[in-house]
Design a protein around this motif. Sequence first.
Motif, PDB file in Angstrom:
ATOM      1  N   THR A  47      -1.371  80.182  54.156  1.00  0.00           N
ATOM      2  CA  THR A  47      -0.725  81.544  54.475  1.00  0.00           C
ATOM      3  C   THR A  47       0.423  80.963  55.502  1.00  0.00           C
ATOM      4  O   THR A  47       1.398  81.969  55.718  1.00  0.00           O
ATOM      5  CB  THR A  47      -1.555  82.424  55.202  1.00  0.00           C
ATOM      6  OG1 THR A  47      -1.998  81.823  56.480  1.00  0.00           O
ATOM      7  CG2 THR A  47      -2.698  83.019  54.367  1.00  0.00           C
ATOM      8  N   GLY A 107       3.735  85.914  48.456  1.00  0.00           N
ATOM      9  CA  GLY A 107       2.384  86.224  48.523  1.00  0.00           C
ATOM     10  C   GLY A 107       1.762  86.172  47.352  1.00  0.00           C
ATOM     11  O   GLY A 107       0.686  85.729  47.208  1.00  0.00           O
ATOM     12  N   ASP A 155       4.379  85.937  54.792  1.00  0.00           N
ATOM     13  CA  ASP A 155       4.716  87.019  55.762  1.00  0.00           C
ATOM     14  C   ASP A 155       3.200  87.554  56.326  1.00  0.00           C
ATOM     15  O   ASP A 155       2.280  87.407  55.663  1.00  0.00           O
ATOM     16  CB  ASP A 155       5.549  88.169  55.139  1.00  0.00           C
ATOM     17  CG  ASP A 155       4.918  88.825  53.938  1.00  0.00           C
ATOM     18  OD1 ASP A 155       4.156  89.790  54.265  1.00  0.00           O
ATOM     19  OD2 ASP A 155       5.078  88.369  52.948  1.00  0.00           O
ATOM     20  N   PRO A 156       3.311  88.224  57.351  1.00  0.00           N
ATOM     21  CA  PRO A 156       1.951  88.781  57.904  1.00  0.00           C
ATOM     22  C   PRO A 156       0.999  89.665  56.876  1.00  0.00           C
ATOM     23  O   PRO A 156      -0.133  89.543  56.799  1.00  0.00           O
ATOM     24  CB  PRO A 156       2.119  89.859  58.968  1.00  0.00           C
ATOM     25  CG  PRO A 156       3.470  89.241  59.602  1.00  0.00           C
ATOM     26  CD  PRO A 156       4.295  88.906  58.277  1.00  0.00           C
ATOM     27  N   ILE A 157       1.818  90.544  55.766  1.00  0.00           N
ATOM     28  CA  ILE A 157       1.006  91.418  55.010  1.00  0.00           C
ATOM     29  C   ILE A 157       0.458  90.614  53.971  1.00  0.00           C
ATOM     30  O   ILE A 157      -0.625  90.884  53.602  1.00  0.00           O
ATOM     31  CB  ILE A 157       2.057  92.402  54.676  1.00  0.00           C
ATOM     32  CG1 ILE A 157       2.362  93.242  55.699  1.00  0.00           C
ATOM     33  CG2 ILE A 157       1.125  93.223  53.220  1.00  0.00           C
ATOM     34  CD1 ILE A 157       3.467  94.480  55.433  1.00  0.00           C
ATOM     35  N   SER A 158       1.068  89.665  53.502  1.00  0.00           N
ATOM     36  CA  SER A 158       0.758  88.537  52.405  1.00  0.00           C
ATOM     37  C   SER A 158      -0.546  87.960  53.039  1.00  0.00           C
ATOM     38  O   SER A 158      -1.559  87.678  52.282  1.00  0.00           O
ATOM     39  CB  SER A 158       1.838  87.934  51.846  1.00  0.00           C
ATOM     40  OG  SER A 158       2.744  88.294  51.748  1.00  0.00           O
ATOM     41  N   THR A 159      -0.170  87.515  54.265  1.00  0.00           N
ATOM     42  CA  THR A 159      -1.310  86.824  54.760  1.00  0.00           C
ATOM     43  C   THR A 159      -2.731  87.546  55.171  1.00  0.00           C
ATOM     44  O   THR A 159      -3.600  87.217  54.632  1.00  0.00           O
ATOM     45  CB  THR A 159      -0.909  86.439  56.515  1.00  0.00           C
ATOM     46  OG1 THR A 159       0.351  85.847  56.309  1.00  0.00           O
ATOM     47  CG2 THR A 159      -1.793  85.501  56.981  1.00  0.00           C
ATOM     48  N   ALA A 160      -2.524  88.977  55.470  1.00  0.00           N
ATOM     49  CA  ALA A 160      -3.806  89.705  55.350  1.00  0.00           C
ATOM     50  C   ALA A 160      -4.579  89.743  54.205  1.00  0.00           C
ATOM     51  O   ALA A 160      -5.521  89.662  53.965  1.00  0.00           O
ATOM     52  CB  ALA A 160      -3.419  90.997  55.978  1.00  0.00           C
ATOM     53  N   THR A 161      -3.493  89.965  52.930  1.00  0.00           N
ATOM     54  CA  THR A 161      -4.006  90.137  51.623  1.00  0.00           C
ATOM     55  C   THR A 161      -5.007  88.632  51.102  1.00  0.00           C
ATOM     56  O   THR A 161      -5.966  88.805  50.736  1.00  0.00           O
ATOM     57  CB  THR A 161      -3.084  90.105  50.508  1.00  0.00           C
ATOM     58  OG1 THR A 161      -2.111  91.172  51.147  1.00  0.00           O
ATOM     59  CG2 THR A 161      -3.385  90.841  49.346  1.00  0.00           C
ATOM     60  N   ASP A 210      -8.421  88.639  53.093  1.00  0.00           N
ATOM     61  CA  ASP A 210      -9.138  89.599  52.506  1.00  0.00           C
ATOM     62  C   ASP A 210      -9.716  88.923  51.173  1.00  0.00           C
ATOM     63  O   ASP A 210     -10.935  88.905  50.955  1.00  0.00           O
ATOM     64  CB  ASP A 210      -8.740  90.763  52.103  1.00  0.00           C
ATOM     65  CG  ASP A 210      -8.357  91.726  53.241  1.00  0.00           C
ATOM     66  OD1 ASP A 210      -8.904  91.453  54.377  1.00  0.00           O
ATOM     67  OD2 ASP A 210      -7.530  92.700  53.165  1.00  0.00           O
TER      68      ASP A 210
END
Lengths: 280, 388
Positions: A204, A180, A208-214, A217
Amino acid sequence: MNMQAAPRHTVGTAPQVGQPHTRNDQACHDLSIRVRDLNLWYGQTQALKNLNIDLFEKNVTALIGPSGCGKSTFLRCLNRMNDLIPSVRIEGLVEMDGRDVNATKMDEVALRRRVGMVFQKPNPFPKSIYENIAYAPRMHDLVSRKAEQDELVEKALRDAGLWNEVKDKLHEPGTSLSGGQQQRLCIARAIAVQPDVILMDEPTSALDPISTATIEDLMDKLKQQFTIVTVTHNMQQAARVADYTAFFHLGEIVEYNDTKTMFSNPATKKAEDYITGRYG
Amino acid sequence: MSQSFDEISAQLQRRHRKSARLKWLSMGALGLAGLFLVLFFADMLSKGLPAFQQAQIRVELDYNEDATRMGRAALDPEVSRLVSRTFERLIPGMLADDPELLGTTETRWVLANAQVDQYLKGHTHRLNAAQQATVDRLAEEGNVALKFNTTFFTSGDSKMAEASGILAAALGTVMTMLVTLAIAFPIGVMTAVYLEEFAPDNRLTQIIEININNLAAIPSILFGLLGLAIFISFFGVPRSSPLVGGMTLALMTLPVIIIATRTALRSVPDSIRHAAFGVGCSRWQVVRDHVLPLAMPGIMTGSIIGLAQAMGETAPLIIVGMVAFIPDVSATFTNAATVLPAQIFTWAGEPDKAFVEKTAGGILVLLAILIFLNATAVVLRKKFERRW
């Protein structure tokens, strides 16, 4: 979002050529890239068929559609990355700032300075974090002094939301970062040359999902400065980040619509089937 | 009806046996190759190591009037047959350079001739019984001994085995390789860069590619003929010189470097090229700043191995006259020179048995240099290999 309340558009009430079916009132509608009758062939196979689309400035436009529908190919038309593939033939108009980007007079290097790109797999240069960012501005003579360069590196990393994580290890290899972080490094690298448009090709899908969310944003923040065109396989992502969404199918743009409308009340049956998961 | 584990295992037995057999066969092949290598090295070492020692003899030198004309006169007649004639020939010159020596005497170690050397080493020799007795006596007195052979490393070729050395050939090899490297490396790398990164993939480039691959497989002697016809006959490059030798070997090394460079360039992931194009690099910037640095370890390894191959090459150099008898040690590009393998070839053809160990010694030197070069290639590759 109220599905019942929204009026159902019919296929008959087509908007003007290249315009989205429904307007997004919050979005900016200054034209960034105008595409008219764009056709593309890989050898004998036609990959893009008569595309017409207006991409608006300081917006996120998502390109969705099943695999092989031409959305990545279309994205690469916008900064002429398809030039690298020998068998490609392109017809039609891709216009930016009043100029046809496919014209022989257009310098693809100049075009790519104004239209940056972030790839599916994070691909930082095998150099230090600092050098990853500083390389392109230095090459384009955007910076002349070391201090200027430091400043620009910091700004790009801050804009990409990476500064706090890497400020103490700027001279470590870019590839030592997590996936990420690498992708945000690639975004920082793209924005360091201050382009107008940033193309993101499934940015993305390897994260992973958290990096994706970052990253999502980040896209939301970056659209205040840049026009973002992103290809995604993830429809929730399109729904979350995009102002406008274009649905591609078999090399055609089936529907181009305000994202909200697209996901709540698509104008076409094909888009509806895809979005509701009938195929894809 | 599905099969039970036992039934399946029974069928698998044959497959397992087959794979075990294959494993043993390949291990046998490896063992055989290793055995040959050991045999080769043992033979070369046993034959070649004695070459690094040479018999010397302590003699009393009487610088009398006769010695100014004939060196042998300075020596006791009994030992004069045992001393190398190359040393005897030096005496008149020494006296001419330093007339004060005249009338003095001096005791010093001098080079013994090859027969004494071979006798001491227990090889075939041509000493008669009386000479053998003298040598035995001198050896007992400690006046004849095998000492480290500096001559071998500090002089050029000689018709006398005891005085012949490898330095002229080693220098010739260095000069020749410099020419080869200076020509083949830039041309080879740039050719590969063009073919791999710039050239369109069409029939013409495919034909060029096939021909480059064919060139790598051409018998090297043909390159010698080409060098003779073009460089010497047409361009008038001095024959036997490191210049013409290097140019000829450069022709031979070019395809190796081109192929190695192309492989190295191809192994650079396209994602790096895309990243570079994506930030607005021109094609040349992509190559110079991103692709070449990543490909460099591979390019260097390939080039060093190509160079090592050229260094061991004799056939094309015979054609361009580099098997000359070169007694003078000189480091020029245009004078006649010889190279290590050619020197080994020359020595191998000498009738004097004493040259057998020179030949093997020369091979050891050449092997040592090649092993050093290949090790350098490995180290360079490890050093520049970027894992990030």
